[in-house]
Write an enzyme that holds these catalytic residues in place. Structure first.
Site, PDB file in Angstrom:
ATOM      1  N   SER A  22       0.645  -0.931  -0.236  1.00 40.15           N
ATOM      2  CA  SER A  22      -0.023   0.277  -0.010  1.00 40.15           C
ATOM      3  C   SER A  22       0.593   1.392  -0.114  1.00 40.15           C
ATOM      4  CB  SER A  22      -1.114  -0.106   1.599  1.00 40.15           C
ATOM      5  OG  SER A  22      -1.938   0.915   1.374  1.00 40.15           O
ATOM      6  N   ASP A  51      -2.448   6.911  -2.841  1.00 40.72           N
ATOM      7  CA  ASP A  51      -1.638   5.727  -2.286  1.00 40.72           C
ATOM      8  C   ASP A  51      -1.348   5.339  -3.627  1.00 40.72           C
ATOM      9  OD1 ASP A  51      -3.519   3.848  -2.315  1.00 40.72           O
ATOM     10  OD2 ASP A  51      -2.621   2.963  -0.063  1.00 40.72           O
ATOM     11  N   ASP A  97      -1.177   1.428  -3.906  1.00 40.15           N
ATOM     12  CA  ASP A  97      -1.677   0.535  -4.691  1.00 40.15           C
ATOM     13  C   ASP A  97      -3.274   1.163  -5.568  1.00 40.15           C
ATOM     14  OD1 ASP A  97      -2.464   0.571  -1.786  1.00 40.15           O
ATOM     15  OD2 ASP A  97      -3.471  -1.434  -1.684  1.00 40.15           O
ATOM     16  N   ASP A 135      -5.851   2.540  -3.514  1.00 40.23           N
ATOM     17  CA  ASP A 135      -7.294   2.121  -2.523  1.00 40.23           C
ATOM     18  C   ASP A 135      -7.469   3.654  -2.121  1.00 40.23           C
ATOM     19  OD1 ASP A 135      -5.480   1.973  -1.330  1.00 40.23           O
ATOM     20  OD2 ASP A 135      -5.714   0.018  -0.139  1.00 40.23           O
TER      21      ASP A 135
HETATM   22 MG    MG Z   1      -3.693   1.295  -0.126  1.00 43.05          MG
END
Ligand code: MG
Length: 454
Positions: free
Chosen positions: A99, A242, A244, A246
């Site tokens: 992440s 961010d 990744d 999400d």
């Molecule tokens: Mg994330």
């Protein structure tokens, strides 16, 4: 009975490859995950971290050795993998990502067939299989095979576009500055915005596991380039993801970056106007601004422990319309009950398209509270005792959903909770009055400091 040692933290398994443990351990963890799934096919994807392609191979090896069929989707934002898992009918999925963590970290997230991270009890099952070494081993004739899955990004974007009033958004010809932060949304979000008729100005648009732009975690403190570019280009909106993809933070046309609870509240209001009385799920650490927007529209607000999995799973249980976190995670139930930066961006454009006023005017309608966030070092083994110590000294309206949340009056609260991932007690506080906030934080900072030393 004492359970197996924990591998999973608040959000999947996080580690520094080659430092905390090596590829052999990753293969054994994947064998435990594969044994837990038992049936195939399993979708596998990864973020843009330097160690991700290697870890992808290690995880694939573990799953194949158990006898499962693996479909490689390559580099994806986490929410794209999640939606693809659900929509394309996979048995489950594994995402290699850390992440927003620094470049040396990576991690493993496990999704059910519904695309949502597996619930806590299933994490414990995997930990137990791993600890006991009770993993299956396929014989030579039954090891799995790997093939590519290339439909995920298209499926994901189509799923978002189907839920948005495209005509209304397109008619506005928005200019949007997109700071993908060298992260995985680079493969999806720019195409979504083009489909929505936006002129897109991209920042940090190259996927790079060193995150040279502004790091993998967007915060109001590291988005100066986004603010400046929004102002310089006359854009209507700025958005930052961010690593990744999400989570998303937004900046208005004046270049002001808003925290996730304010942007989430604006979107909760938008979706509740279409579906009055629906359920909104958020964590105990999110601003009371959620109730401010939801209650007048007949919305029901349900609060969970901190952690996106808590929000996702509760949304599914309650068939909730929307979920949000203060860190910029927004979950739209009709799409999938997971955090999703691109889905959130599409909703933000849709709500801006409904009124001919700038984003700053929309944010100005959301009540502003005074907030403080701070943290205290606390060894992992002392966290539980520290929280008990704090709880004993908390007087008044106390909520024990996660740590100790104490309400001093109707508009002032302080939350003291153990971090799920680090040796810390985190303190969040909010009030409509700055003096009350200061006094409350001063008083309880003292209690927390004592608690961590007892
Ligand atoms: Mg994330």
């Amino acid at each position: 009975m004492v359970g197996a040692p924990r591998l999973f933290g608040t959000n999947g398994i996080r580690f520094r490859p080659g430092v905390d443990f090596g590829l052999d351990t990753v293969v054994r963890i994947a064998e435990a995950i594969g044994t837990f799934f038992a049936t195939s096919p399993i979708l596998l994807a990864h973020d843009g971290r330097l160690s991700s392609p290697t870890l992808e191979r290690a995880v694939a090896s573990g799953l194949l050795g158990v006898g499962l069929q693996v479909r490689r989707a390559g580099l994806l934002p986490t929410p794209a993998l999640q939606y693809g898992t659900h929509k394309l009918g996979y048995r489950g999925a594994v995402m290699i990502t850390a992440s927003h963590n620094p470049p040396e970290y990576n991690g493993i997230k496990v999704m059910s067939a519904d695309g949502v991270e597996i619930p806590r009890p299933e994490e414990v099952e995997i930990e137990q299989l791993y600890a006991d070494g009770a993993t299956r081993r396929a014989d030579w004739a039954h090891v799995g095979t790997v093939t590519d899955e290339n439909r995920v990004v298209e499926t994901y974007l189509d799923g978002i576009l189907d839920l948005i009033d495209r005509k209304q958004v397109r008619a506005r010809h928005f200019t949007v500055v997109l700071d993908v932060g060298n992260g995985a949304q680079a493969v999806a979000a720019p195409y979504l915005l083009e489909e929505l008729g936006c002129k897109v100005v991209t920042l940090n648009g190259q996927v790079d596991g060193n995150f040279p732009g502004r790091g993998a975690e967007p915060t109001p403190d590291n988005l100066a380039a986004l603010s400046e570019t929004v102002r310089a280009t006359g854009a209507e909106l700025g958005v930052a993801y961010d690593g990744d993809g999400d989570r998303s933070l937004f900046c208005d046309e004046k270049g002001i970056v808003h925290w996730g609870d304010r942007s989430g509240a604006l979107l909760a209001q938008h979706v509740l106007k279409r579906q009055r009385g629906a359920t909104i799920v958020t964590t105990v650490s999110t601003s009371q601004v959620v109730e401010d927007v939801a209650l007048p529209l007949g919305g029901r607000v349900v609060r969970t422990r901190v952690g996106s999995i808590e929000v996702s799973r509760r949304m599914l249980e309650l068939d909730a319309l929307f979920g949000l976190e203060e860190n910029g995670g927004c979950f739209y139930g009709p799409h999938l009950s997971v955090r999703d930066g691109a889905m959130t961006t599409a909703l933000m454009l849709e709500t801006l398209a409904t009124q001919k006023v700038p984003a700053s005017a929309r944010f100005a309608e959301i009540r502003r509270y005074h907030q403080t966030k701070t943290k205290f070092p606390c060894p992992a083994e002392r966290k539980e005792k520290a929280v008990a110590y704090i709880a004993e000294r908390a007087r008044g309206r106390v909520d024990r959903t996660d740590g100790v949340k104490l309400w001093l009056n109707d508009h002032s609260w302080i939350l003291m909770r153990p971090s799920g991932t680090e040796p810390l007690i985190r303190v969040f506080a909010e009030s409509d009055d700055p003096k009350t906030l200061e006094a409350m934080v001063r008083k309880y900072a003292h209690v927390v400091a004592e608690a961590t030393k007892k």
